[in-house]
Design an enzyme around this catalytic site. Structure first.
Site, PDB file in Angstrom:
ATOM      1  CG  ASP A   1      -1.396   3.514   5.567  1.00 42.57           C
ATOM      2  OD1 ASP A   1      -2.414   3.834   4.930  1.00 42.57           O
ATOM      3  OD2 ASP A   1      -0.598   4.345   6.039  1.00 42.57           O
TER       4      ASP A   1
ATOM      5  CD  GLU B   1      -5.282   0.968  -4.224  1.00 43.38           C
ATOM      6  OE1 GLU B   1      -6.445   1.353  -4.369  1.00 43.38           O
ATOM      7  OE2 GLU B   1      -4.640   1.104  -3.169  1.00 43.38           O
TER       8      GLU B   1
ATOM      9  CG  ASP C   1      -1.813   1.228   1.268  1.00 42.94           C
ATOM     10  OD1 ASP C   1      -2.738   1.307   0.441  1.00 42.94           O
ATOM     11  OD2 ASP C   1      -1.571   2.117   2.116  1.00 42.94           O
TER      12      ASP C   1
END
Length: 421
Positions: free
Chosen positions: A356, A275, A191
């Site tokens: 996170d 991501e 992340d």
């Protein structure tokens, strides 16, 4: 697969003049050929072929008084400039027809001697590696090179570049074979953020160095001094180079940090999932300076090509996937949360999550699901279809994949059936 190896070179005064002449000739050929094609298009005439441009703007132009100085540089430099223009037009046409992934590409533009970067490209007919550690460039001479590492194979092309701070670089394109690392037992979901540059699914955090923020005080002083100089004066040119050198230092530090972090992650994990962030959109918000300072796109690109090179699995999770809304313990979707909420309690199982770390774990689970699904079209958590795309090149097309699609890279095998170039 093709990789690019960059090295710093230190030309002497006469070689700098020869390179400046080569940069200018390549730029003139580009602009002349581009002007011919634009004028033909405006007049409704057919697209001017490369053979015709080569004859008019290179071969015959050398015999005229206005362009006789084109003969002072290697003919390879001029021909490669025309080929680069052809490649730019091809990218433009492919983008219009939908054959090129990512954001739309505009038509080629004119080049200027005041551009931030000047470059020439050579094939193997115009350069060679000497036994004394220098690189011979046609009609320039033997350039001294700072060899930070050895080339793994004979290069197929060379690009000589001068950046805005006055530094010269040699960029070699080399055909190499993947260097398969030993099998690892761990996988990682990542992340990316601003307070912490990256949070891994195992709980590790990589701090955000904030190279631009740390250099802002000195940059502010240099840029203020630049703005006070008279335009066109020698003092302004000196001040511009000082500011450009400081910006180059910031970029070099960021690139070095990205390389070290991405190499360590690829070595430690068999599979890496990240991501697919909308960096271009975030770059238009109030967080733009911090987003660009982090350099997420460059970091993800390094992860991707290093995974291909070293036999690891890499996959991007669609940006629409709600990684911050799902409980990684029970799967309960708890809804969107403002950015200032860094810890939250799941309404389903009562687990207390660090925002996170929970998102990184969800990216890991979603990445595993995408890889297990293979090429089959599936549905993500938001109901949008996702499909794996072909492996992009290391320095391939700009921009991010179309929304709703993922990319996966890895060494070709019976499961993936990917062909890596």
């Amino acid at each position: 697969m093709q990789l690019r190896y960059n090295y710093r070179t230190y030309p002497d005064a006469s070689q700098c003049r020869s390179l400046a002449r080569a940069f200018g000739c390549a730029r003139v050929v580009w602009n002349d050929c581009l002007r011919d094609r634009r004028e033909a298009h405006a007049a409704g005439l057919p697209y001017v072929k490369s053979a015709e441009l080569s004859r008019l703007r290179i071969t015959q132009a050398k015999r005229t008084e206005e362009r006789a100085w084109l003969a002072d540089v290697s003919a390879v430099v001029l021909q490669q400039s025309l080929r680069d223009l052809d490649a730019a037009y091809k990218n433009f046409f492919d983008s219009i027809k939908g054959k090129r992934r990512g954001r739309k590409v505009g038509p080629p533009r004119y080049k200027s001697k005041k551009d931030a970067q000047q470059s020439i490209r050579l094939n193997t007919n115009a350069f060679s590696l000497s036994g004394d550690g220098t690189v011979y460039v046609a009609k320039v001479g033997n350039l001294k090179v700072k060899w930070s590492r050895l080339l793994p194979a004979a290069p197929t092309s060379l690009t000589v570049t001068k950046d805005s701070s006055g530094r010269y670089f040699l960029s070699f394109v080399v055909d190499t074979q993947p260097e398969i690392l030993p099998q690892a037992d761990t996988e990682a979901g990542i992340d990316l953020g601003l307070s912490a540059f990256a949070v891994l699914s195992d709980g590790r955090k990589i701090g955000s160095p904030r190279f631009l923020r740390r250099a802002e005080k000195k940059l502010k002083r240099l840029q203020r001094g630049l703005s006070r100089k008279v335009k066109g004066s020698k003092n302004r040119a000196k001040a511009r180079i000082k500011a450009a050198r400081q910006h180059a230092k910031v970029a070099d530090r960021r690139r070095d940090f990205h390389h070290k972090a991405s190499t360590q992650i690829i070595r430690d994990n068999q599979a890496v999932y990240v991501e697919d962030l909308a960096v271009a959109g975030l770059g238009r918000t109030r967080l733009a300076k911090s987003v660009h300072d982090a350099g997420w796109s460059a970091f993800v690109g390094m992860l991707e090509y290093k995974a291909v090179k070293q036999g690891r699995t890499f996959a991007k999770v669609d940006r629409a996937f709600p990684s911050s809304q799902i409980c990684s313990a029970c799967g309960f979707r708890d809804g969107p949360k403002p950015l200032h909420i860094r810890r939250w309690t799941c309404g389903g199982c009562g687990t207390v999550h660090e925002r996170d770390h929970n998102a990184a774990r969800n990216v890991l689970f979603e990445g595993r699901r995408i890889v297990a699904a293979g090429r089959a079209e599936t549905q993500n958590a938001c109901g949008a279809p996702v499909r794996r795309a072909h492996v992009p090149a290391q320095r391939g097309e700009a921009g991010s994949p179309r929304k709703g699609r993922t990319t996966q890279a890895g060494i070709p095998g019976p499961q993936t059936r990917e062909h890596v170039k």
